[in-house]
Write an enzyme that holds these catalytic residues in place. Sequence first.
Site, PDB file in Angstrom:
ATOM      1  N   SER A 126       0.827  -1.196   0.000  1.00  0.00           N
ATOM      2  CA  SER A 126       0.000   0.000   0.000  1.00  0.00           C
ATOM      3  C   SER A 126       0.865   1.251   0.000  1.00  0.00           C
ATOM      4  O   SER A 126       1.967   1.258   0.561  1.00  0.00           O
ATOM      5  CB  SER A 126      -0.892   0.006   1.249  1.00  0.00           C
ATOM      6  OG  SER A 126      -1.514   1.259   1.437  1.00  0.00           O
TER       7      SER A 126
ATOM      8  N   TYR B  51      -2.525  -0.261   9.956  1.00  0.00           N
ATOM      9  CA  TYR B  51      -2.669  -0.837   8.616  1.00  0.00           C
ATOM     10  C   TYR B  51      -1.372  -0.700   7.834  1.00  0.00           C
ATOM     11  O   TYR B  51      -0.877  -1.664   7.241  1.00  0.00           O
ATOM     12  CB  TYR B  51      -3.815  -0.150   7.873  1.00  0.00           C
ATOM     13  CG  TYR B  51      -3.905  -0.531   6.411  1.00  0.00           C
ATOM     14  CD1 TYR B  51      -4.320  -1.808   6.029  1.00  0.00           C
ATOM     15  CD2 TYR B  51      -3.563   0.379   5.420  1.00  0.00           C
ATOM     16  CE1 TYR B  51      -4.386  -2.164   4.687  1.00  0.00           C
ATOM     17  CE2 TYR B  51      -3.638   0.037   4.081  1.00  0.00           C
ATOM     18  CZ  TYR B  51      -4.044  -1.236   3.717  1.00  0.00           C
ATOM     19  OH  TYR B  51      -4.104  -1.584   2.390  1.00  0.00           O
TER      20      TYR B  51
END
Length: 343
Positions: A143, A168
Site C-alpha cells: 500500500s 494498517y
Amino acid sequence: MKILVTGAAGFIGFFVAKSLLDQGHTVVGLDNINDYYDINLKYDRLKELGIEKNDAEIFNNLASSSTYENFSFIRLALEDRENLPLLFKAEAFDKVCNLAAQAGVRYSIENPEVYVDSNVVGFLNILECCRNYNIKHLVYASSSSVYGLNEKIPFETSDAVDHPISLYAATKKSNELMAHTYAHLYGFKTTGLRFFTVYGPWGRPDMAMFLFTDAIVNNKPIKVFNNGKLERDFTYIDDITEGVVRIIQKPIVKESDKENLFKIYNIGNSKSVKLMDFITAIEESLGTTAKKDMYPMQPGDVERTWANVDDLIADYDYRPNTPIKSGVQQFVDWYKTYYGPLT
C-alpha cells in the site's frame, strides 16, 4: 497457469480474477467474506464470476463457476493454518496473487487485532504455503500508506518507509519485510505492489469515491477532512488490474538471480489530485452540488500521496493513465446501474 487469487470477492481481487480468467488462466478464488462492509456487494461481485451466494457461503469447499469453466471459489480465511496448506497441496498452483487483507486506515485504529490476524498471521501462512508447495512467484498487495510521514514527493520505492502512521500501514510494511526474508531464504520470487488510492466501479463503500457519491445522491453532507487540504494519487481500477496482471504473467527470473527475487513497485496514476477537485468531478458527474462539512485531519491520514512509477515503466512498459474525470464518470454510471435510477 493455475493461479490462486486471494481476496477474490474484494474490489481489486474481483477485477484481477476476471482479467486472468478472460485471458484463459485457471483461477481459484479465495475470500473469507467478512463483514467489514456490506457482504452483499461481495456476493454480487462473485455472482459476476459465476459463483452463487449459497455456494460461496460454504466454508472449505470448492465451488465451481457457472460462467467461467476455469474458475472455482473457496470461502477460507488466510489465518486458517490447518486448511490453507490443504488447498495448496490439492491444487498445485503455479503462482499466487495475495490481495486478501483487512483494509482501511481508520478502522485499524479501532480494531487492531483483526489487522494482525489477517495481514500478518495470514500473510505468514501464505508465505509458508508458497515455500512448502513450490510456488514460482508470489505477487502481493502492499500500500502507498507505507510511505507514512515521508515528505519527499513523488514517492519512490527506494525511499525509506520507516515511519508508518497507522497500524494498517505497519502491517503492510511487515508484509514487505517478511516477503524479502522468504525470498532470500527460500529462493522464490516475491513482488509487492504499493497501490495508490484505488477507485472505480464495484469499489469499497468505505472509500472516498463511494462515500461522497452515496452521500450526495442521498442529499447528505460529505465529510471533508483537513478542511479539504488533501491530495491523492487516485488510480482507476482498470489501471491497477492491468499492472497486477502484467506482473503475474511476466516470466520470472532465474533462481540464481538473487537480486531480482524480491521486488517492489508503485502502481499509481503518477499525478496528485486535490481532494476538492476530486469532489468537483463527482459533482459534475451527478449534476449537483455537495453539501460539505469540514473536519480536521484524521489520525492515520497523510496530506499528500503521489507515485513515481518509473520502475513499472522500465520493467513492464506500463504506466496507469486514466484521467480522473473519466474514472469518476465510470464509477457514477456503475453506481446508478447497481443501485437503480437516482431520484
